[in-house]
Design a protein around this motif. Structure first.
Motif, short mmCIF file in Angstrom:
data_model
loop_
_atom_site.label_atom_id
_atom_site.label_comp_id
_atom_site.label_asym_id
_atom_site.label_seq_id
_atom_site.Cartn_x
_atom_site.Cartn_y
_atom_site.Cartn_z
N VAL A 133 0.90 -1.06 -0.17
CA VAL A 133 -0.06 0.09 0.12
C VAL A 133 0.86 1.12 -0.08
O VAL A 133 1.68 1.42 0.88
CB VAL A 133 -0.99 0.09 1.24
CG1 VAL A 133 -1.88 1.20 1.04
CG2 VAL A 133 -1.69 -1.24 1.25
N ILE A 134 0.67 1.99 -1.31
CA ILE A 134 1.50 3.24 -1.03
C ILE A 134 0.55 4.53 -1.74
O ILE A 134 -0.26 4.11 -2.53
CB ILE A 134 2.77 3.14 -1.97
CG1 ILE A 134 3.74 4.22 -1.83
CG2 ILE A 134 2.45 2.62 -3.15
CD1 ILE A 134 5.12 3.97 -2.28
N GLY A 135 1.02 5.69 -1.35
CA GLY A 135 0.41 6.77 -1.90
C GLY A 135 0.98 7.39 -3.12
O GLY A 135 1.89 6.72 -3.60
N ARG A 136 0.63 8.51 -3.51
CA ARG A 136 1.29 9.24 -4.60
C ARG A 136 2.21 10.52 -4.15
O ARG A 136 2.09 10.90 -3.04
CB ARG A 136 0.36 9.77 -5.66
CG ARG A 136 -0.78 8.89 -6.44
CD ARG A 136 0.44 8.07 -7.26
NE ARG A 136 -0.35 7.17 -8.43
CZ ARG A 136 0.17 6.50 -9.12
NH1 ARG A 136 1.56 6.55 -9.33
NH2 ARG A 136 -0.40 5.75 -10.07
N SER A 137 3.07 10.67 -5.02
CA SER A 137 4.23 11.62 -4.71
C SER A 137 3.32 13.09 -4.76
O SER A 137 2.49 13.25 -5.53
CB SER A 137 5.22 11.74 -5.97
OG SER A 137 6.14 12.87 -5.64
N ALA A 138 3.94 13.78 -4.03
CA ALA A 138 3.38 15.43 -4.05
C ALA A 138 3.46 16.01 -5.14
O ALA A 138 2.70 16.88 -5.68
CB ALA A 138 4.15 16.29 -2.83
N ASP A 139 4.44 15.70 -5.94
CA ASP A 139 4.77 16.32 -7.44
C ASP A 139 4.06 15.04 -8.36
O ASP A 139 5.02 14.32 -8.62
CB ASP A 139 6.06 16.53 -7.87
CG ASP A 139 6.54 17.68 -6.69
OD1 ASP A 139 5.85 18.75 -6.36
OD2 ASP A 139 7.84 17.47 -6.32
N ARG A 140 2.79 15.00 -8.46
CA ARG A 140 2.29 14.02 -9.37
C ARG A 140 2.95 13.64 -10.76
O ARG A 140 3.28 14.59 -11.53
CB ARG A 140 0.78 14.43 -9.56
CG ARG A 140 -0.10 14.36 -8.39
CD ARG A 140 -0.23 12.90 -7.62
NE ARG A 140 -0.96 12.95 -6.26
CZ ARG A 140 -2.09 12.57 -6.40
NH1 ARG A 140 -2.83 12.22 -7.52
NH2 ARG A 140 -2.80 12.39 -5.28
N GLY A 141 3.08 12.28 -10.83
CA GLY A 141 3.77 11.98 -12.19
C GLY A 141 5.28 12.23 -12.31
O GLY A 141 5.71 11.85 -13.53
N ASP A 142 6.01 12.42 -11.06
CA ASP A 142 7.47 12.62 -11.18
C ASP A 142 8.18 10.98 -11.15
O ASP A 142 7.35 9.92 -11.52
CB ASP A 142 8.08 13.34 -9.91
CG ASP A 142 7.49 12.77 -8.55
OD1 ASP A 142 7.10 11.73 -8.66
OD2 ASP A 142 7.91 13.45 -7.66
N ASN A 143 9.15 11.15 -10.92
CA ASN A 143 10.30 9.96 -10.98
C ASN A 143 9.69 9.02 -9.94
O ASN A 143 9.74 7.88 -10.12
CB ASN A 143 11.92 10.15 -10.82
CG ASN A 143 12.23 10.91 -11.80
OD1 ASN A 143 11.79 10.74 -13.05
ND2 ASN A 143 13.48 11.79 -11.97
N LEU A 144 9.35 9.41 -8.86
CA LEU A 144 8.89 8.61 -7.86
C LEU A 144 7.61 7.67 -8.13
O LEU A 144 7.37 6.45 -8.10
CB LEU A 144 8.81 9.32 -6.39
CG LEU A 144 9.90 9.97 -5.66
CD1 LEU A 144 9.29 10.96 -4.70
CD2 LEU A 144 10.82 8.78 -5.43
#
Length: 340
Positions: A133-144
């Protein structure tokens, strides 16, 4: 006569205006949802019970229809001992992970979770569903985000939440896992696990089976730790003042791993927008069940104190995968094997 007719006219207009206002208020409540801003605990449990009855009725109707087509011959699969396999998952395990923890995830896949066909086999034969279970990066669509998407395309074992992945969002992350897992899988139990914890699947399954007759069960290493009010403390609780003069938390399960029954997970799902969170996910989970008739089960094998001192010393200089192999031999009956 004029005064009498005037009185009737005024009274009629006032009554008509009152009815119009009532109708407008009802329409406004219906559109905005303010008429049902909160659901009581009793109403929630009634909704859950009603849903369970509808699911059982639907399952029976499907069985009857299938039996009619097959000449009343069951098509349920059996194992080598002739035991009918379960359609309903026993437990859905949510392994809360984060960016940069791929080594931990790979170690878990190799040790007990498996991947690909092994993951599907564990669900089919043992009734155990596991997802990272994981969320999304604060900068959506970045390398993470892209790295997690690439990993998920290879393994297909993630539950990706539509919320920011950050340490301070862990309580909300745990709440969303239970809510979405209850929506997606109709399981008997739901478990939250950290990504540095080894789980003995067979022992966990055997233990949970013994609690199937308890509809509202909350299992874990129960504790009532100190509430820290100093902002610079690692376990700082901004709402420390809500816990009384003694500054002690209520009884709750330790955050490394805890399990709740399906009814409690559905309660979280229905009330996800009303349930508040504290600084820590385990405290938050414990607070959600305070007003319910939930049975708290203190399971010692979920506690770090159950590990031997010798094993802890031996593990200080070894890798994650080595920890798993060593403790698997030492604690074959435990649910908890290691935590960094």
């Amino acid at each position: 006569m004029f005064a009498i007719f005037a009185s009737f006219y005024v009274a009629g207009r006032l009554w008509q205006d009152a009815q119009t206002r009532v109708h407008l208020i009802k329409e406004l409540d219906r559109v905005t949802g303010l008429g049902q801003s909160a659901i009581s605990v009793d109403d929630t449990l009634k909704i859950i019970a009603c849903r369970e009855k509808h699911k059982k009725l639907s399952a029976l109707e499907m069985d009857i229809a299938a039996a009619g087509k097959e000449g009343f011959t069951s098509k349920r699969s059996s194992d080598t001992d002739g035991v009918v396999s379960k359609r309903r998952p026993l437990v859905v395990i949510g392994i809360l992970t984060r960016f940069g923890s791929k080594n931990n995830r790979d170690a878990i896949r190799k040790a007990w979770m498996g991947s690909g066909a092994t993951l599907k086999k564990m669900k089919k034969e043992k009734g155990i569903v596991s997802r990272f279970v994981i969320g999304r990066s604060a900068d959506r669509g970045d390398n993470l985000d892209r790295s997690i998407d690439d990993e998920n395309r290879q393994t297909d074992d993630f539950m990706i939440l539509d919320q920011v992945e950050a340490p301070g969002e862990l309580p909300k992350k745990a709440k969303m896992f239970f809510a979405l897992a209850a929506d997606r899988w109709d399981a008997d139990f739901y478990a939250k696990v950290n990504d540095d914890v080894y789980v003995n699947i067979d022992a966990l399954g055997a233990a949970l089976t013994s609690h199937l007759n308890k509809p509202r069960v909350y299992i874990g290493c129960m504790k009532s730790g100190e509430v820290f009010s100093e902002p610079n403390h690692k376990w700082y609780e901004p709402d420390w003042w809500k816990f009384g003069d003694k500054k002690s938390y209520f009884r709750h399960a330790s955050g490394e791993m805890y399990v709740i029954s399906g009814v409690l997970a559905k309660f979280i799902s229905i009330n996800r927008n009303l349930l508040r969170t504290y600084a820590h996910d385990d405290v938050s989970a414990g607070s959600w069940f305070l007003g319910l008739d939930a049975k708290h089960v203190n399971e010692g094998k979920f506690c770090c104190s159950s590990w031997s001192t010798v094993s802890k010393l031996l593990l200080q200089e070894v890798s994650v995968s080595a920890k798993m192999r060593m403790l698997d031999r030492s604690y074959g009956l435990g649910f908890f094997i290691f935590s960094k």
